[in-house]
Design an enzyme around this catalytic site. Structure first.
Site, PDB file in Angstrom:
ATOM      1  N   LYS A 118     -94.242  -0.138  82.556  1.00  0.00           N
ATOM      2  CA  LYS A 118     -94.465   0.848  81.663  1.00  0.00           C
ATOM      3  C   LYS A 118     -95.572   0.620  80.674  1.00  0.00           C
ATOM      4  CE  LYS A 118     -90.257   3.616  81.785  1.00  0.00           C
ATOM      5  NZ  LYS A 118     -89.300   4.456  80.777  1.00  0.00           N
TER       6      LYS A 118
ATOM      7  N   ASP B   9     -90.346  10.583  78.728  1.00  0.00           N
ATOM      8  CA  ASP B   9     -89.026  10.279  78.272  1.00  0.00           C
ATOM      9  C   ASP B   9     -88.521  10.885  77.028  1.00  0.00           C
ATOM     10  OD1 ASP B   9     -88.529   8.446  80.250  1.00  0.00           O
ATOM     11  OD2 ASP B   9     -89.514   6.844  79.362  1.00  0.00           O
TER      12      ASP B   9
END
Ligand code: ATR
Length: 280
Positions: free
Chosen positions: A66, A102
């Site tokens: 990520k 997210d």
């Protein structure tokens, strides 16, 4: 021409994203296929380069890529930049744009499934890892009153708070202060992996000491396997409202789906698919 979306992960075996997204594409009659790819770090650069192909709509990115993926992208959304991590890539005519869904997924799960309004809440947040970064960002975006941040390793909590927070909004707590923070809070969020199943077995452990719980309000756990962690079982027994991590998984997926397709995701189909895959 059929299009593809990939998950870049290492290892890639256990992700629920392929079944969730393929159900959503199928539901809307879209000729798009989602496939998980095991991408060891040494082939990340070339794998990202291949996403520029016109048959690829984009990708999801997860552990351990990520942060590492960011230098290989052409642009970052403001949110991805602020969080410092990318979980979604969009291929726009050969240009790769990094997003992070997210935070929005977390907020939508709590508001649309949990019926919560984050504004003005006093929060105890447990954990200071990767998941905590996006969640703290989401909380501050939603103008919560205060976040008490507790982590096993206090200096990681301090570093996280420093990264984002306007002074005073995030208060680092250590174990002796936890009881007072829990007495004051209206929302507890576990962002640690404590309580997550290992090899299909519920470890029956909680990130909170056994005699401590909030006195009122809502308890959210990012863990979804088991469906009800020890923390959530104890909270329910104490009459608190609870939510596990599955709605957050579905809504971050729904936000990514929107980035790739420009369409509203069938989030109920996605949530139902996850529930079937995990719990039936
Ligand atoms: P993620 O990206 O999923 O958030 P991570 O970055 O490894 O994963 O962070 C895991 C979080 O869970 C951290 O806050 C970690 O605490 P430390 O910073 O002290 O390592 C927390 N955590 C993991 N195992 C734990 C345990 N057994 N007890 C308490 N906290 C734990």
């Amino acid at each position: 021409m059929p299009k593809s979306v990939y998950l870049l992960a290492h290892p890639a075996g256990h992700s629920l994203s392929p079944v969730m997204h393929n159900a959503a594409f199928h539901h809307l009659g879209l000729d798009i296929h989602y496939a998980a790819r095991d991408v060891p770090p040494e082939v990340l650069a070339e794998t990202v380069m291949a996403l520029r192909d016109s048959a690829v709509l984009g990708a999801n990115v997860t552990i351990p890529h990520k942060v590492a993926v960011m230098p290989y992208l052409d642009r970052l959304s403001e949110t991805a930049q602020a969080i410092g991590a990318v979980n979604t890539i969009v291929n726009r005519g050969g240009l790769l744009i990094g997003h992070n869904t997210d935070a929005k997924g977390f907020t939508r799960a709590l508001t649309e499934v949990g019926g919560l309004h984050l504004q003005g809440q006093v929060i105890v947040m447990l954990g200071a890892g990767g998941a905590a970064r996006a969640i703290l960002y989401a909380l501050l975006q939603n103008d919560v009153a205060r976040v008490y941040l507790y982590n096993r390793t206090t200096k990681k909590a301090a570093a996280l708070a420093q990264n984002f927070a306007p002074p005073g909004k995030v208060v680092i707590v250590t174990e002796p202060d936890l009881r007072a923070a829990l007495a004051e809070c209206t929302l507890l969020i576990n962002t640690t992996s404590v309580g997550m199943a290992h090899d299909g077995m519920d470890p029956d452990i909680s990130p909170l000491p056994d005699n401590l719980l909030p006195e009122r309000g809502f308890v959210a756990d990012i863990v979804y396997r088991p469906a009800r962690t020890r923390l959530l079982r104890q909270a329910e027994a104490a009459g608190l409202e609870t939510q596990n991590g599955l709605p957050m998984l579905a809504f971050q997926g729904a936000e990514s789906f929107g980035c790739w397709t420009g369409r509203d995701a069938p989030v109920e189909v996605m949530l139902r698919t996850l529930e079937q895959a995990l719990y039936s």
